[in-house]
Design a protein around this motif. Structure first.
Motif, PDB file in Angstrom:
ATOM      1  N   GLN A   4       0.770   1.951  16.098  1.00  0.00           N
ATOM      2  CA  GLN A   4      -0.546   1.648  16.623  1.00  0.00           C
ATOM      3  C   GLN A   4      -0.761   0.145  16.491  1.00  0.00           C
ATOM      4  OE1 GLN A   4      -2.761   3.899  17.890  1.00  0.00           O
ATOM      5  NE2 GLN A   4      -1.301   5.538  17.603  1.00  0.00           N
ATOM      6  N   LEU A   5      -1.117  -0.507  17.582  1.00  0.00           N
ATOM      7  CA  LEU A   5      -1.378  -1.930  17.532  1.00  0.00           C
ATOM      8  C   LEU A   5      -2.862  -2.155  17.308  1.00  0.00           C
ATOM      9  CD1 LEU A   5       0.865  -3.171  20.460  1.00  0.00           C
ATOM     10  CD2 LEU A   5       1.375  -3.150  18.031  1.00  0.00           C
ATOM     11  N   SER A   6      -3.189  -3.096  16.455  1.00  0.00           N
ATOM     12  CA  SER A   6      -4.565  -3.429  16.147  1.00  0.00           C
ATOM     13  C   SER A   6      -4.700  -4.931  16.096  1.00  0.00           C
ATOM     14  CB  SER A   6      -4.954  -2.833  14.786  1.00  0.00           C
ATOM     15  OG  SER A   6      -6.216  -3.297  14.396  1.00  0.00           O
ATOM     16  N   THR A   7      -5.840  -5.427  16.588  1.00  0.00           N
ATOM     17  CA  THR A   7      -6.082  -6.859  16.538  1.00  0.00           C
ATOM     18  C   THR A   7      -6.703  -7.259  15.213  1.00  0.00           C
ATOM     19  OG1 THR A   7      -8.238  -6.559  17.574  1.00  0.00           O
ATOM     20  CG2 THR A   7      -6.363  -7.014  19.027  1.00  0.00           C
ATOM     21  N   GLU A   8      -7.132  -6.301  14.426  1.00  0.00           N
ATOM     22  CA  GLU A   8      -7.760  -6.591  13.142  1.00  0.00           C
ATOM     23  C   GLU A   8      -6.735  -6.582  12.019  1.00  0.00           C
ATOM     24  OE1 GLU A   8     -11.702  -4.925  12.247  1.00  0.00           O
ATOM     25  OE2 GLU A   8     -11.295  -3.625  13.961  1.00  0.00           O
ATOM     26  N   ALA A  70      -0.476  -0.270   8.770  1.00  0.00           N
ATOM     27  CA  ALA A  70       0.611   0.550   8.220  1.00  0.00           C
ATOM     28  C   ALA A  70       1.341  -0.190   7.095  1.00  0.00           C
ATOM     29  CB  ALA A  70       1.597   0.940   9.320  1.00  0.00           C
ATOM     30  N   ASP A  71       1.464  -1.490   7.209  1.00  0.00           N
ATOM     31  CA  ASP A  71       2.118  -2.268   6.155  1.00  0.00           C
ATOM     32  C   ASP A  71       1.261  -2.293   4.892  1.00  0.00           C
ATOM     33  OD1 ASP A  71       4.279  -2.807   7.822  1.00  0.00           O
ATOM     34  OD2 ASP A  71       3.408  -4.684   8.544  1.00  0.00           O
ATOM     35  N   ALA A  72      -0.054  -2.401   5.046  1.00  0.00           N
ATOM     36  CA  ALA A  72      -0.957  -2.393   3.886  1.00  0.00           C
ATOM     37  C   ALA A  72      -0.894  -1.047   3.175  1.00  0.00           C
ATOM     38  CB  ALA A  72      -2.388  -2.704   4.318  1.00  0.00           C
ATOM     39  N   VAL A  73      -0.879   0.042   3.931  1.00  0.00           N
ATOM     40  CA  VAL A  73      -0.810   1.385   3.339  1.00  0.00           C
ATOM     41  C   VAL A  73       0.531   1.589   2.646  1.00  0.00           C
ATOM     42  CG1 VAL A  73      -0.789   3.858   3.878  1.00  0.00           C
ATOM     43  CG2 VAL A  73      -2.524   2.366   4.911  1.00  0.00           C
ATOM     44  N   VAL A  93      -7.989   0.168   1.018  1.00  0.00           N
ATOM     45  CA  VAL A  93      -7.396  -0.417   2.223  1.00  0.00           C
ATOM     46  C   VAL A  93      -8.364  -0.189   3.376  1.00  0.00           C
ATOM     47  CG1 VAL A  93      -5.425  -0.441   3.802  1.00  0.00           C
ATOM     48  CG2 VAL A  93      -5.055   0.071   1.381  1.00  0.00           C
ATOM     49  N   HIS A  94      -8.739  -1.283   4.058  1.00  0.00           N
ATOM     50  CA  HIS A  94      -9.718  -1.210   5.144  1.00  0.00           C
ATOM     51  C   HIS A  94      -9.537  -2.436   6.036  1.00  0.00           C
ATOM     52  CE1 HIS A  94     -13.344  -0.080   7.215  1.00  0.00           C
ATOM     53  NE2 HIS A  94     -14.142  -0.970   6.642  1.00  0.00           N
ATOM     54  N   THR A  95     -10.276  -2.500   7.134  1.00  0.00           N
ATOM     55  CA  THR A  95     -10.175  -3.619   8.058  1.00  0.00           C
ATOM     56  C   THR A  95     -11.266  -4.665   7.852  1.00  0.00           C
ATOM     57  OG1 THR A  95     -11.384  -2.343   9.710  1.00  0.00           O
ATOM     58  CG2 THR A  95      -8.969  -2.312   9.836  1.00  0.00           C
ATOM     59  N   SER A  96     -12.079  -4.511   6.821  1.00  0.00           N
ATOM     60  CA  SER A  96     -13.030  -5.570   6.475  1.00  0.00           C
ATOM     61  C   SER A  96     -12.969  -5.810   4.974  1.00  0.00           C
ATOM     62  CB  SER A  96     -14.461  -5.211   6.894  1.00  0.00           C
ATOM     63  OG  SER A  96     -15.116  -4.474   5.897  1.00  0.00           O
ATOM     64  N   ARG A  97     -13.166  -7.048   4.594  1.00  0.00           N
ATOM     65  CA  ARG A  97     -13.090  -7.404   3.174  1.00  0.00           C
ATOM     66  C   ARG A  97     -14.145  -6.662   2.353  1.00  0.00           C
ATOM     67  NH1 ARG A  97     -10.859 -12.226   0.702  1.00  0.00           N
ATOM     68  NH2 ARG A  97     -11.654 -12.351  -1.405  1.00  0.00           N
ATOM     69  N   THR A  98     -15.377  -6.600   2.865  1.00  0.00           N
ATOM     70  CA  THR A  98     -16.473  -5.949   2.142  1.00  0.00           C
ATOM     71  C   THR A  98     -16.184  -4.465   1.940  1.00  0.00           C
ATOM     72  OG1 THR A  98     -18.023  -7.500   3.123  1.00  0.00           O
ATOM     73  CG2 THR A  98     -18.946  -5.516   2.138  1.00  0.00           C
ATOM     74  N   GLY A  99     -15.777  -3.784   2.995  1.00  0.00           N
ATOM     75  CA  GLY A  99     -15.487  -2.359   2.895  1.00  0.00           C
ATOM     76  C   GLY A  99     -14.322  -2.070   1.969  1.00  0.00           C
ATOM     77  N   THR A 100     -13.341  -2.945   1.980  1.00  0.00           N
ATOM     78  CA  THR A 100     -12.178  -2.753   1.110  1.00  0.00           C
ATOM     79  C   THR A 100     -12.580  -2.856  -0.354  1.00  0.00           C
ATOM     80  OG1 THR A 100     -10.867  -3.805   2.832  1.00  0.00           O
ATOM     81  CG2 THR A 100      -9.801  -3.499   0.717  1.00  0.00           C
ATOM     82  N   SER A 115     -10.002   3.725   4.577  1.00  0.00           N
ATOM     83  CA  SER A 115     -11.083   3.986   5.524  1.00  0.00           C
ATOM     84  C   SER A 115     -10.561   4.762   6.722  1.00  0.00           C
ATOM     85  CB  SER A 115     -11.683   2.661   5.998  1.00  0.00           C
ATOM     86  OG  SER A 115     -10.750   1.967   6.808  1.00  0.00           O
ATOM     87  N   GLY A 116     -11.472   5.416   7.418  1.00  0.00           N
ATOM     88  CA  GLY A 116     -11.114   6.149   8.630  1.00  0.00           C
ATOM     89  C   GLY A 116     -10.562   5.233   9.709  1.00  0.00           C
ATOM     90  N   THR A 117     -11.108   4.026   9.803  1.00  0.00           N
ATOM     91  CA  THR A 117     -10.615   3.047  10.774  1.00  0.00           C
ATOM     92  C   THR A 117      -9.144   2.744  10.504  1.00  0.00           C
ATOM     93  OG1 THR A 117     -12.804   2.051  10.899  1.00  0.00           O
ATOM     94  CG2 THR A 117     -10.966   0.708  11.686  1.00  0.00           C
ATOM     95  N   THR A 118      -8.822   2.530   9.249  1.00  0.00           N
ATOM     96  CA  THR A 118      -7.441   2.248   8.866  1.00  0.00           C
ATOM     97  C   THR A 118      -6.562   3.473   9.089  1.00  0.00           C
ATOM     98  OG1 THR A 118      -8.221   0.633   7.263  1.00  0.00           O
ATOM     99  CG2 THR A 118      -5.970   1.429   6.994  1.00  0.00           C
ATOM    100  N   ALA A 119      -7.078   4.649   8.741  1.00  0.00           N
ATOM    101  CA  ALA A 119      -6.312   5.889   8.930  1.00  0.00           C
ATOM    102  C   ALA A 119      -5.952   6.083  10.402  1.00  0.00           C
ATOM    103  CB  ALA A 119      -7.095   7.080   8.403  1.00  0.00           C
ATOM    104  N   SER A 120      -6.882   5.780  11.304  1.00  0.00           N
ATOM    105  CA  SER A 120      -6.606   5.899  12.739  1.00  0.00           C
ATOM    106  C   SER A 120      -5.519   4.926  13.169  1.00  0.00           C
ATOM    107  CB  SER A 120      -7.882   5.631  13.543  1.00  0.00           C
ATOM    108  OG  SER A 120      -8.846   6.621  13.271  1.00  0.00           O
ATOM    109  N   ALA A 121      -5.527   3.735  12.574  1.00  0.00           N
ATOM    110  CA  ALA A 121      -4.533   2.717  12.930  1.00  0.00           C
ATOM    111  C   ALA A 121      -3.133   3.077  12.431  1.00  0.00           C
ATOM    112  CB  ALA A 121      -4.943   1.354  12.374  1.00  0.00           C
ATOM    113  N   VAL A 122      -3.036   3.886  11.367  1.00  0.00           N
ATOM    114  CA  VAL A 122      -1.720   4.227  10.815  1.00  0.00           C
ATOM    115  C   VAL A 122      -1.264   5.628  11.210  1.00  0.00           C
ATOM    116  CG1 VAL A 122      -1.989   2.660   8.870  1.00  0.00           C
ATOM    117  CG2 VAL A 122      -2.579   5.064   8.581  1.00  0.00           C
TER     118      VAL A 122
END
Length: 177
Positions: A4-8, A70-73, A93-100, A115-122
């Motif tokens: 999965q490609l992500s810009t974040e 995927a690399d962070a996970v 593990v998340h796509t924002s510093r605050t949420g992480t 996070s769910g956002t990260t789960a979708s990306a991986v």
């Protein structure tokens, strides 16, 4: 395996559970273990293409960013599978510093929350043997929408039966859903 490609960027934040108490009760053990902890953390972050933040000392925790979730996970899994005694990592593990930071702070030692956002990306790109367990939904920060909360699971990791470290109102909402 689908990538999965992500810009974040993905953020991985870790803290050591109970380190203040351990520094008071076992200072020699902590001092002796610190170089191995730092080397291991630095190695796994670099191995997975991450960049360590230089803002936070690698004593009680660390922050790293990754171009791919995927690399962070994967990095989080390897860190949790590696014995780092007496350090016990709580990882978010998340796509924002605050949420992480929020995920890291509610996790128990040895637990990785995603996070769910990260789960979708991986999705389809988890490390071998890894799965994600849905724990409910919550806000990661005041300005962020509700986010699914998942735990990284693997046969080599501990199973958690304890509730997460959240305010009772948030915990009740997760348990109802």
């Amino acid at each position: 395996m689908t990538e999965q490609l992500s810009t974040e960027k993905a953020w991985l934040m870790a803290r050591t559970e109970g380190s203040a108490r351990l520094w008071q009760t076992q200072p020699a053990d902590m001092a002796a273990a610190l170089p191995y902890f730092r080397a291991t953390m630095t190695h796994f972050v670099a191995l997975h293409g991450g960049i360590l933040s230089t803002r936070q000392p690698a004593c009680d925790g660390f922050t790293a960013t990754f171009d791919r979730a995927a690399d962070a996970v994967s990095c989080a899994l390897y860190l949790q599978l590696t014995p780092l005694d007496p350090f016990d990592l709580c990882i978010g593990v998340h796509t924002s510093r605050t949420g992480t930071k929020r995920l890291r702070d509610i996790a128990h030692g040895g637990q990785t929350l995603i996070s769910g956002t990260t789960a979708s990306a991986v999705a389809g790109d988890l490390p071998a043997g890894a799965t994600l367990k849905y724990l409910g939904s919550q806000r990661m920060g005041d300005a962020e929408p509700q986010e699914r909360l998942l735990q990284l699971c693997h046969p080599g990791l501990r199973k958690y039966l304890q509730p997460l470290r959240m305010p009772n109102a948030v915990l009740a909402e997760i348990l109802v859903n």
